[in-house]
Design a protein around this motif. Structure first.
Motif, mmCIF file in Angstrom:
data_model
loop_
_atom_site.group_PDB
_atom_site.id
_atom_site.type_symbol
_atom_site.label_atom_id
_atom_site.label_comp_id
_atom_site.label_asym_id
_atom_site.label_seq_id
_atom_site.Cartn_x
_atom_site.Cartn_y
_atom_site.Cartn_z
ATOM 1 N N VAL A 176 0.775 -1.196 -0.119
ATOM 2 C CA VAL A 176 0.004 -0.159 -0.015
ATOM 3 C C VAL A 176 0.914 1.244 0.041
ATOM 4 O O VAL A 176 1.492 1.583 1.021
ATOM 5 N N PRO A 177 0.932 1.898 -1.107
ATOM 6 C CA PRO A 177 1.958 3.050 -1.036
ATOM 7 C C PRO A 177 0.970 4.181 -0.718
ATOM 8 O O PRO A 177 -0.301 4.570 -0.866
ATOM 9 N N VAL A 178 1.344 5.289 0.076
ATOM 10 C CA VAL A 178 0.677 6.355 0.904
ATOM 11 C C VAL A 178 1.460 7.747 0.892
ATOM 12 O O VAL A 178 2.767 7.585 0.748
ATOM 13 N N TYR A 179 1.065 8.690 0.508
ATOM 14 C CA TYR A 179 1.481 9.954 0.748
ATOM 15 C C TYR A 179 0.471 10.852 1.486
ATOM 16 O O TYR A 179 -0.701 11.158 0.864
ATOM 17 N N ASN A 180 0.712 11.296 2.793
ATOM 18 C CA ASN A 180 -0.115 12.214 3.402
ATOM 19 C C ASN A 180 -1.642 11.508 3.523
ATOM 20 O O ASN A 180 -2.724 12.274 3.156
ATOM 21 N N GLU A 181 -1.741 10.487 4.095
ATOM 22 C CA GLU A 181 -3.171 9.788 4.298
ATOM 23 C C GLU A 181 -3.339 9.202 5.715
ATOM 24 O O GLU A 181 -3.738 8.353 6.063
ATOM 25 N N GLN A 182 -2.944 10.353 6.586
ATOM 26 C CA GLN A 182 -2.990 10.161 8.306
ATOM 27 C C GLN A 182 -4.553 9.370 8.561
ATOM 28 O O GLN A 182 -4.551 8.527 9.554
ATOM 29 N N ASP A 183 -5.374 9.977 7.885
ATOM 30 C CA ASP A 183 -6.792 9.608 8.446
ATOM 31 C C ASP A 183 -7.230 8.594 7.828
ATOM 32 O O ASP A 183 -8.350 7.965 8.201
ATOM 33 N N ASN A 184 -6.694 7.915 6.824
ATOM 34 C CA ASN A 184 -7.129 6.732 6.229
ATOM 35 C C ASN A 184 -6.462 5.474 6.540
ATOM 36 O O ASN A 184 -6.944 4.394 6.224
ATOM 37 N N LEU A 185 -5.366 5.561 7.330
ATOM 38 C CA LEU A 185 -4.569 4.361 7.587
ATOM 39 C C LEU A 185 -5.048 3.269 8.710
ATOM 40 O O LEU A 185 -5.338 2.327 8.022
ATOM 41 N N THR A 186 -5.669 3.809 9.677
ATOM 42 C CA THR A 186 -5.964 2.899 10.489
ATOM 43 C C THR A 186 -7.368 2.074 10.106
ATOM 44 O O THR A 186 -7.508 0.830 10.140
ATOM 45 N N PRO A 187 -8.513 2.751 9.549
ATOM 46 C CA PRO A 187 -9.637 2.114 8.804
ATOM 47 C C PRO A 187 -9.474 1.041 7.686
ATOM 48 O O PRO A 187 -9.820 0.245 7.765
ATOM 49 N N LEU A 188 -8.253 1.611 6.905
ATOM 50 C CA LEU A 188 -7.887 0.548 5.924
ATOM 51 C C LEU A 188 -7.046 -0.490 6.277
ATOM 52 O O LEU A 188 -7.341 -1.778 6.009
ATOM 53 N N ILE A 189 -6.153 -0.553 7.213
ATOM 54 C CA ILE A 189 -5.492 -1.566 7.824
ATOM 55 C C ILE A 189 -6.368 -2.507 8.655
ATOM 56 O O ILE A 189 -6.292 -3.961 8.390
ATOM 57 N N ASN A 190 -7.540 -2.031 9.249
ATOM 58 C CA ASN A 190 -8.421 -3.002 9.907
ATOM 59 C C ASN A 190 -9.098 -3.769 8.885
ATOM 60 O O ASN A 190 -9.593 -4.902 9.018
ATOM 61 N N GLU A 191 -9.413 -2.917 7.658
ATOM 62 C CA GLU A 191 -10.109 -3.693 6.794
ATOM 63 C C GLU A 191 -9.549 -4.659 5.972
ATOM 64 O O GLU A 191 -9.878 -5.800 5.572
ATOM 65 N N ILE A 192 -8.271 -4.504 5.798
ATOM 66 C CA ILE A 192 -7.436 -5.533 4.993
ATOM 67 C C ILE A 192 -7.146 -6.828 5.831
ATOM 68 O O ILE A 192 -7.343 -7.788 5.638
ATOM 69 N N LYS B 209 4.121 14.373 4.923
ATOM 70 C CA LYS B 209 4.567 15.566 5.491
ATOM 71 C C LYS B 209 3.418 15.676 6.738
ATOM 72 O O LYS B 209 3.551 16.755 7.424
ATOM 73 N N ASP B 210 2.333 14.966 6.745
ATOM 74 C CA ASP B 210 1.630 14.913 7.877
ATOM 75 C C ASP B 210 2.028 13.694 8.903
ATOM 76 O O ASP B 210 3.050 13.651 8.995
ATOM 77 N N ARG B 211 0.954 13.214 9.694
ATOM 78 C CA ARG B 211 1.266 12.343 10.929
ATOM 79 C C ARG B 211 1.229 10.965 10.263
ATOM 80 O O ARG B 211 1.228 10.088 11.161
ATOM 81 N N THR B 212 1.402 10.687 9.155
ATOM 82 C CA THR B 212 1.239 9.295 8.376
ATOM 83 C C THR B 212 2.457 8.378 9.078
ATOM 84 O O THR B 212 1.867 7.233 9.555
#
Length: 240
Positions: free
Chosen positions: A10-26, A46-49
């Motif tokens: 899973v490649p991500v850039y500035n997706e701090q708010d999507n991380l936990t929900p998506l990991i739980n779904e995977i 550059k965010d809290r990712t």
């Protein structure tokens, strides 16, 4: 030897708010289905990712995190994730939450039932949940690409895919190559199968690409991929 069979990149850039929900779904989609790991690649966000991923790594045993020292783009993030992966097969999806992780299990079942020469299972978003301008630009890009490359793939832009790790790493690498995986896999002599998958609206964060970005980069890339296909030569070989 690792007992991991499927590595989800899973490649991500500035997706701090999507991380936990998506990991739980995977994890919910794949636990009990196939031995797996999740490899998140943080493209120097550059965010809290990075902070959130460190916390998730302590909570989720299947999670691994790779972090770029500088922003390098989605194709590089995918390639570095695949290189770090321990599974023979790779599952891939976007980090924005628009791909449904339940479809990873669907693509995996397609792989198990398919002939051995099918090395890429590509998600096909039959119903897009994007803004009008993004849907139109994608439709035009798919039409032009299909006509020029003849890759017989209705939706190469879908981030949800399952493919063999060794086949991917043998493909020519260039920036934005992830948009042309079906054509490149076919060029290497393998088969590709498109599978209808769900698509969801983005609920957090913002898209990292605009219509003009895709258009101008896409024209240059199409010419390059068409050249690669034209210049390719394939033959079988055996050791005497």
């Amino acid at each position: 030897m690792s007992d991991i069979v499927l590595s989800v990149v899973v490649p991500v850039y500035n997706e701090q708010d999507n991380l936990t929900p998506l990991i739980n779904e995977i994890t919910a989609a794949l636990r009990g289905v196939v031995p797996f790991e999740i490899v998140y690649v943080d493209d120097a966000s550059k965010d809290r990712t990075a902070e959130v991923l460190r916390a998730e790594k302590a909570r989720v045993p299947e999670l691994r995190v790779v972090q770029h020292s500088r922003q390098s783009g989605q194709s590089t993030a995918i390639r570095n994730g695949v290189k770090a992966a321990r599974g023979q097969w790779i599952g891939m999806l976007d980090g924005d939450g628009q791909n449904d992780p339940a479809d990873l299990a669907k693509l995996w079942q397609e792989h198990l039932a398919a002939p051995a020469d099918v090395k890429l299972f590509a998600g096909w978003r039959t119903t897009r949940r994007d803004v009008f301008s993004k849907r139109i630009s994608s439709k035009v890009a798919n039409a032009v690409r299909s006509r020029l490359l003849r890759d017989a793939t209705p939706d190469t832009g879908c981030g949800l895919k399952v493919f063999e790790r060794e086949v991917f790493l043998d493909l020519p690498y260039f920036d934005h190559m992830h948009r042309y995986l079906p054509a490149l896999v076919q060029r290497a002599g393998w088969q590709v199968r498109s599978v209808p998958v769900a698509h969801r609206p983005r609920t957090a964060g913002v898209s990292k690409y605009g219509m003009l970005d895709r258009l101008w980069v896409g024209i240059s890339d199409l010419r390059g991929v068409a050249w690669l296909i034209k210049r390719s030569k394939r033959t079988t070989a055996k050791e005497l």
